[in-house]
Design an enzyme around this catalytic site. Structure first.
Site, mmCIF file in Angstrom:
data_model
loop_
_atom_site.group_PDB
_atom_site.id
_atom_site.type_symbol
_atom_site.label_atom_id
_atom_site.label_comp_id
_atom_site.label_asym_id
_atom_site.label_seq_id
_atom_site.Cartn_x
_atom_site.Cartn_y
_atom_site.Cartn_z
ATOM 1 N N ARG A 194 0.750 -1.243 0.129
ATOM 2 C CA ARG A 194 0.226 0.027 -0.046
ATOM 3 C C ARG A 194 0.954 1.262 -0.144
ATOM 4 N NH1 ARG A 194 -5.044 -1.417 3.164
ATOM 5 N NH2 ARG A 194 -4.002 -2.983 3.560
ATOM 6 N N GLY A 196 4.422 2.968 -0.819
ATOM 7 C CA GLY A 196 5.772 2.783 -1.483
ATOM 8 C C GLY A 196 5.962 1.370 -1.911
ATOM 9 N N LYS A 211 11.930 -0.816 3.337
ATOM 10 C CA LYS A 211 10.621 -0.411 2.716
ATOM 11 C C LYS A 211 10.659 1.270 2.693
ATOM 12 C CE LYS A 211 5.735 -0.976 4.607
ATOM 13 N NZ LYS A 211 4.999 -1.746 5.344
ATOM 14 N N ASP A 312 -4.021 -6.257 10.004
ATOM 15 C CA ASP A 312 -4.295 -6.557 8.594
ATOM 16 C C ASP A 312 -3.180 -7.738 8.382
ATOM 17 O OD1 ASP A 312 -4.706 -5.918 5.977
ATOM 18 O OD2 ASP A 312 -2.881 -4.592 5.625
HETATM 19 N N1 LIG Z 1 11.573 -8.141 5.033
HETATM 20 C C1 LIG Z 1 11.233 -8.654 3.715
HETATM 21 N N2 LIG Z 1 11.878 -9.413 3.197
HETATM 22 C C2 LIG Z 1 11.215 -9.922 1.748
HETATM 23 N N3 LIG Z 1 10.295 -9.346 1.297
HETATM 24 C C3 LIG Z 1 9.506 -8.405 1.955
HETATM 25 C C4 LIG Z 1 10.134 -7.939 3.168
HETATM 26 N N4 LIG Z 1 9.143 -6.991 3.556
HETATM 27 C C5 LIG Z 1 8.299 -6.810 2.605
HETATM 28 N N5 LIG Z 1 8.436 -7.880 1.562
HETATM 29 C C6 LIG Z 1 7.730 -7.800 0.242
HETATM 30 O O1 LIG Z 1 6.844 -6.592 0.098
HETATM 31 C C7 LIG Z 1 5.712 -6.746 0.248
HETATM 32 C C8 LIG Z 1 4.889 -5.310 0.798
HETATM 33 O O2 LIG Z 1 5.506 -5.115 2.098
HETATM 34 P P1 LIG Z 1 4.554 -4.612 3.370
HETATM 35 O O3 LIG Z 1 5.469 -4.509 4.660
HETATM 36 O O4 LIG Z 1 3.240 -5.466 3.655
HETATM 37 O O5 LIG Z 1 4.266 -3.209 2.639
HETATM 38 P P2 LIG Z 1 2.767 -2.369 2.587
HETATM 39 O O6 LIG Z 1 2.664 -1.615 4.019
HETATM 40 O O7 LIG Z 1 3.164 -1.367 1.541
HETATM 41 O O8 LIG Z 1 1.643 -3.383 2.299
HETATM 42 C C9 LIG Z 1 5.284 -7.821 0.961
HETATM 43 O O9 LIG Z 1 4.103 -8.592 0.784
HETATM 44 C C10 LIG Z 1 6.349 -8.753 0.436
HETATM 45 O O10 LIG Z 1 6.064 -9.594 -0.647
HETATM 46 MG MG LIG Z 2 1.483 -5.206 3.393
#
Ligand SMILES: Nc1ncnc2c1ncn2[C@@H]1O[C@H](COP(=O)(O)OP(=O)(O)O)[C@@H](O)[C@H]1O
Ligand SMILES: [Mg+2]
Length: 482
Positions: A194, A196, A211, A312
């Protein structure tokens, strides 16, 4: 004397200017502050004034940054944030006076002189500002030898271990976090959610996940960083947080959250790609339940943690480790419980969870938002759906189902709240539990857990701890049989 000055602030509520509030004023809780900021957004200076809660205030990154594209200030008297902050202060007048005189005479020599003058002037201003910031930023908890700490040859695990044994139990000191973040080299984009983008980066040869939030989502960045730095949150089934940093790239502020990198990515990606054995399923289910149980649990004492609800839970917000266990990620929507006042610290951004995974009481808006228990129970409903996704991918004697999202056969992709409400609340439908699950002990138990997680009555649902215990007994039963 300092205490005397601070006393009124400690005892009473503070009134601040607030652009987005009724009457343009807000009231902080005790020990809060007024916040004043200006940021360069699309070339325009945008001011934000509001109240800051005590927990926001503790994350000092919010108050003390002072650079060309964003300036923030925290203050502690009524309406002290009324003044207008400006970016890009005028260069010292001596410098411009000099340049005008010389420009009239010659062109080349003075322009060079002006350049040098401006650079020196900016350095001086910067220096003054830095000293000023340093003078204000006296955090006794921050070790003086942060630099030496990071400059030693320690790897991330050692650094984090050092901190968890000697520090406050809430993570690395901010200076260390910043130093780590600023020496990461981004490698490739690995995910988009959601907010970036998520990147794989390298720090001293180790993989890390970064992130990146846009400056528009500063509140979300701050909130997620704050939740990850809750004392004693660290757990083998919760994504390992490393650092938060707000970094200037010249035209906007990049907001980073650095965490441990897991090459398998999300449980969603993993289940799309692979099936799991019965043991594999149990290991994943147990670690997911353990992560949620740790989040939900309140630990009392000075080294305790508040109860936290995720809000979530879904397969995209759970990551799979190399060893086949899982970690709970994306804490951006989490809420903490303050058991002393029995209040929920609802974040300022009213972002709600993913509609497909929303509990019936959220869909029909009957949830009691003032009770913390409600949020935990809604998490459990979502957990039940994740277990269903997982159990479908469990291969028993070569039989398994394809990967599907919950309610794939009831709603289209990106369903609306209304679509979901009709299915989940009105028709009271739940994902189908296949008959063949009855012939495998582990799948039968998983099916039973799911049903007890997605009851319409939130109070009837299992607790995370109960789910954890039941799943862990499956392994025991299996071990005994073998
Ligand atoms: N530490 C990590 N290692 C590997 N992939 C990750 C990691 N953090 C996030 N991802 C990938 O990025 C996607 C989005 O991360 P997320 O933290 O859920 O962000 P958002 O808040 O934008 O949903 C995850 O569904 C995963 O596929
Ligand atoms: Mg997420």
């Amino acid at each position: 004397t300092e205490l005397q000055l601070l006393l009124p602030w400690l005892l009473q509520l503070l009134h601040c200017v607030c652009h987005l509030c009724v009457n343009h004023t807000c009231e902080t809780e005790a020990e809060g502050a007024c916040w004043n900021s200006v940021m360069l957004i699309n070339g325009k200076e945008e001011a934000v004034k509001s109240c800051l809660s005590p927990s926001e205030l503790k994350g000092q990154v919010f108050c003390y940054s002072s650079r060309n594209v964003s300036k923030r200030d925290c203050c502690f008297t009524d309406f002290c944030n009324n003044e207008t902050l400006r970016l890009n202060p005028e260069p010292p007048t001596e410098v411009s006076g000099w340049s005008q005189l010389e420009l009239a005479a010659v062109i080349l020599v003075p322009s060079c002189l002006v350049c040098v003058g401006v650079i020196l002037g900016m350095c001086a201003v910067q220096n003054l500002r830095c000293n000023h910031i340093k003078a204000r930023k006296q955090d006794p908890e921050e070790p003086v030898d942060d630099q030496t700490l990071v400059s030693s040859d320690k790897c991330l695990k050692e650094l984090i271990y050092d901190m968890s044994t000697s520090g406050s139990g809430s993570g690395l000191p901010l200076l260390v976090q910043r130093t780590i973040a600023r020496t990461i080299v981004l490698q490739e984009s690995i995910g988009k959610g959601r907010f970036g983008e998520v990147w794989r980066g390298k720090w001293r040869g180790e993989d890390v996940a970064v992130k990146i939030f846009s400056s528009r989502d500063e509140r979300s960045w701050f909130r997620e960083a704050e939740i990850y730095q809750t004392i004693m949150l660290r757990h083998e089934n919760i994504l390992g947080f490393i650092a938060a940093d707000n970094k200037d790239n010249g035209s906007w502020t990049q907001l980073w959250l650095v965490s441990e990198y897991h090459e398998h990515g999300s449980l969603f990606d993993y289940m799309n790609r692979y099936t799991v054995s019965v043991e594999g399923m149990i290991v994943l289910a147990l670690s997911i339940a353990s992560g949620i149980a740790h989040l939900h649990m309140e630990i009392i004492g000075t080294q305790g943690k508040p109860a936290i609800a995720h809000r979530d839970i879904k397969s995209k917000n759970i990551l799979v480790k190399k060893n086949g266990t899982a970690v709970i990620a994306d804490l951006g929507l989490a809420v903490k419980h303050d058991s002393n006042t029995n209040t929920v610290d609802i974040p300022i951004n009213h972002r709600v969870g993913t509609k497909r995974y929303m509990a019936p009481e959220i869909l029909d808006d009957s949830i009691n938002m003032s009770s913390f228990e409600s949020f935990k129970r809604a998490d459990i409903y979502s957990l039940g759906l994740v277990f269903w996704e997982l159990a479908r991918r469990c291969s028993v004697q070569g039989i398994y189902e394809d990967f599907q999202l919950p309610y794939y056969d009831q709603v289209q992709s990106d369903p609306s709240m209304d679509d979901m409400r009709k299915v989940v609340c009105e028709q009271k439908l739940r994902p189908n539990i296949p008959n063949q699950w009855q012939s495998c002990e582990a799948l039968r138990i998983m099916g039973k857990i799911m049903r007890e997680c997605w009851y319409t009555n939130p109070a009837a649902r299992l607790t995370a701890l109960r789910v954890k215990k039941t799943v862990s007994q499956v392994t025991v039963v299996k071990d005994v049989k073998e």
